[in-house]
Design an enzyme around this catalytic site. Structure first.
Site, PDB file in Angstrom:
ATOM      1  N   SER A 131      57.708  57.315 -77.372  1.00 52.66           N
ATOM      2  CA  SER A 131      56.248  57.214 -77.256  1.00 52.66           C
ATOM      3  C   SER A 131      56.084  56.674 -75.948  1.00 52.66           C
ATOM      4  O   SER A 131      56.881  55.622 -75.178  1.00 52.66           O
ATOM      5  CB  SER A 131      56.054  56.404 -78.326  1.00 52.66           C
ATOM      6  OG  SER A 131      54.605  55.694 -78.212  1.00 52.66           O
ATOM      7  N   TYR A 186      56.453  48.160 -82.077  1.00 54.29           N
ATOM      8  CA  TYR A 186      56.453  49.597 -82.140  1.00 54.29           C
ATOM      9  C   TYR A 186      57.051  50.073 -80.836  1.00 54.29           C
ATOM     10  O   TYR A 186      58.176  50.866 -80.718  1.00 54.29           O
ATOM     11  CB  TYR A 186      55.224  50.349 -82.501  1.00 54.29           C
ATOM     12  CG  TYR A 186      55.232  51.798 -82.430  1.00 54.29           C
ATOM     13  CD1 TYR A 186      55.824  52.632 -83.641  1.00 54.29           C
ATOM     14  CD2 TYR A 186      54.787  52.705 -81.373  1.00 54.29           C
ATOM     15  CE1 TYR A 186      55.787  53.904 -83.587  1.00 54.29           C
ATOM     16  CE2 TYR A 186      55.104  53.985 -81.291  1.00 54.29           C
ATOM     17  CZ  TYR A 186      55.393  54.546 -82.665  1.00 54.29           C
ATOM     18  OH  TYR A 186      55.327  56.038 -82.420  1.00 54.29           O
ATOM     19  N   LYS A 213      61.067  51.576 -80.143  1.00 52.17           N
ATOM     20  CA  LYS A 213      61.300  52.875 -79.385  1.00 52.17           C
ATOM     21  C   LYS A 213      61.853  52.541 -78.231  1.00 52.17           C
ATOM     22  O   LYS A 213      62.823  53.291 -77.811  1.00 52.17           O
ATOM     23  CB  LYS A 213      59.740  53.473 -78.824  1.00 52.17           C
ATOM     24  CG  LYS A 213      59.160  53.981 -80.268  1.00 52.17           C
ATOM     25  CD  LYS A 213      59.874  55.194 -81.018  1.00 52.17           C
ATOM     26  CE  LYS A 213      58.826  55.752 -82.048  1.00 52.17           C
ATOM     27  NZ  LYS A 213      59.490  56.983 -82.805  1.00 52.17           N
TER      28      LYS A 213
END
Lengths: 327, 327
Positions: free
Chosen positions: A127, A151, A155
């Site tokens: 992402s 998050y 990633k």
């Protein structure tokens, strides 16, 4: 050929699965088996001639990854993650699912490799959340990962693991740094970024939509159709071209909210645009200002990854793919 | 004040410990207790008035990190790691010690923070191994981490964890990306990079040394004295200036092997230089060509981190610190 898709119940997982069925294979090879995994049982694709295994399981639960790898799938799509807001609010769950789940998967593959030389292709959905403000525009391919969410951290760590496991020859991996997907089909959701899609999606079907940020907010988008294309290309291309740098920022379209709205006007007229109601929200605006305005994606483009180069096309593709061509 | 040093038996750990004793405190505060941890029991510093705890333990063993944090040290220096060659050869051990050990430590601090608001300073020794070829020269502060070793991967992941735990307010962390330390004191070791030190260290005491690479190999160095200075500065400076970007490439000196040798000639004369025997080794040369030639380190310099700006000074500081000022 056996395809394993983890996170198969999500929007991207469902679309990639259906694309594989519609294409009647991958890279000229027939797909005999599709194993579709998610925390809820994924739907079976329509019109698939082979075997579909639908499995509801938490990837991070002990033994799960090893069980999935025991069947030795040829290609593994790993899309599973809890989303940014949840990973931020529930620190332990975020690390368990988004980091430990991914590491368990990579470890299960490594152990299988050591056992019998097993060597699958692994396509990982990363992402743009791996970067965080302050950011240049456009962001070069060699910009450092400075996530401002757990998050994004998870990633970025998964990208590093993927590159190292690949370098050691345990599997053939590629990480795909996805732009924000726009226009996301379906109902409005609570994601802070949801308005980027809803200001187009709702007016296209005559529904009102709320715009919480100023028109000059710039962000980085690609269509679900292009995202599916990235995953198929990643699953079939010769990865030795990537050398040790296995994570790629994907192409996309950098656009301001104002440019999105003008594209909507060109494709669907003033009446559609009139359905957008401006309700400024300072908190959402502040968040957006920290997000990626756009990437160079020079390397990915040179390697054959392609995306729309106008928002008019993004809107048209949504109309074709989600509205049966009608508005 | 209570200082915990993990990796206290290593060269840097010993030097930082002795510096704290010699300074009679940290940032104007008296040190009551030093807890020195390593896989072998660290030596006690000389002339320390407070309490020294010497602990031989593996940080990654279950419960170890929690035990260390139970005493609530104010400042934690985390230098422990297995080295690059070993982490590459023993994949599982590398991840266990260099990644899981670090994560265990951060998790133990987080749990203590949730318990009683504990909020220590954490100074983490990272490495230029987080980057890997092809590299620009000089490498900018915002260059991406592209490690070509598992060791570098583990350091890059630890940096990401440190930044995320800090962002969540669990501790006040800083990651210090150390250049290659030169001149490393002690005996020649088997590290592929050992010659950078030995071609200076051995001739300074009348011993021969082997140079396995061409004179034009360029690399990024700092002295042990400067490295100790980085750690003390990191332990005392106001870290809020760093914002969310908590990992800093340290200043150093970019020099070719030829420039190192000319500095040796200026400081110690032709006789010293004559002790260097050229024995080209293609494998070592190839490895060196992938290593960092030098960093901009603009941010770290602006934040007050300083290092030698000539190899003559690096050699002089070695003579002062390791040879009692005599050659």
């Amino acid at each position: 050929m056996h395809i394993l898709t983890i996170g198969a119940a999500g929007m991207l997982g469902r679309k990639v699965t259906q694309r594989l069925v519609d294409d009647k294979g991958l890279d000229g090879q027939t797909i005999d088996t599709m194993t579709l995994v998610d925390v809820i049982a994924p739907e079976a694709p329509t019109s698939f001639d082979g075997t579909t295994n639908r499995i509801a399981v938490d990837l991070s639960a002990p033994g799960t990854a090893a069980d999935l790898i025991a069947t030795r799938p040829d290609v593994i799509f790993h899309f599973a993650a809890i989303v940014s807001g949840e990973a931020e609010a529930d620190f332990e769950k975020g690390y368990r699912i988004n980091l430990d789940g991914t590491r368990d998967l990579f470890e299960a593959i490594r152990r299988a490799h050591l056992e019998d030389g097993y060597f699958p292709r692994v396509v990982f959905a990363s992402s743009i959340a791996v970067v965080g403000a302050p950011l240049p525009f456009p962001i070069p391919d060699d910009f450092h990962t400075t996530p401002l969410t757990s998050y994004g951290t998870q990633k970025a760590i998964s990208e590093l693991l993927l590159a190292d496991y690949t370098r050691h020859g345990f599997f053939d991996g590629i990480g795909i740094r996805l732009p924000t997907l726009c226009i996301r089909p379906g109902k409005p959701n609570k994601a802070a970024s949801g308005f980027f899609s809803s200001i187009l999606r709702e007016p296209l079907v005559g529904q009102p939509a709320v715009l919480p940020v100023p028109d000059d907010i710039r962000h980085w988008h690609t269509s679900p159709r292009s995202a599916v294309g990235f995953m198929i290309h990643a699953a079939t291309m010769n990865l030795s071209q990537l050398g040790a740098r296995r994570n790629l920022s994907m192409p996309g379209l950098s656009a301001t909210v104002g440019e999105q709205i003008e594209a909507l006007r060109r494709v669907a007229g003033d009446a559609a645009v009139a359905l957008i109601r401006r309700e400024p929200d300072a908190a959402i605006t502040r968040m957006c200002e920290g997000w990626a305005p756009g990437f160079e994606a020079t390397r990915a483009r040179a390697l054959g990854f392609t995306a729309e180069d106008s928002f008019d096309d993004i809107i048209r593709h949504h109309i074709e793919d989600e509205l049966d061509g009608a508005q």
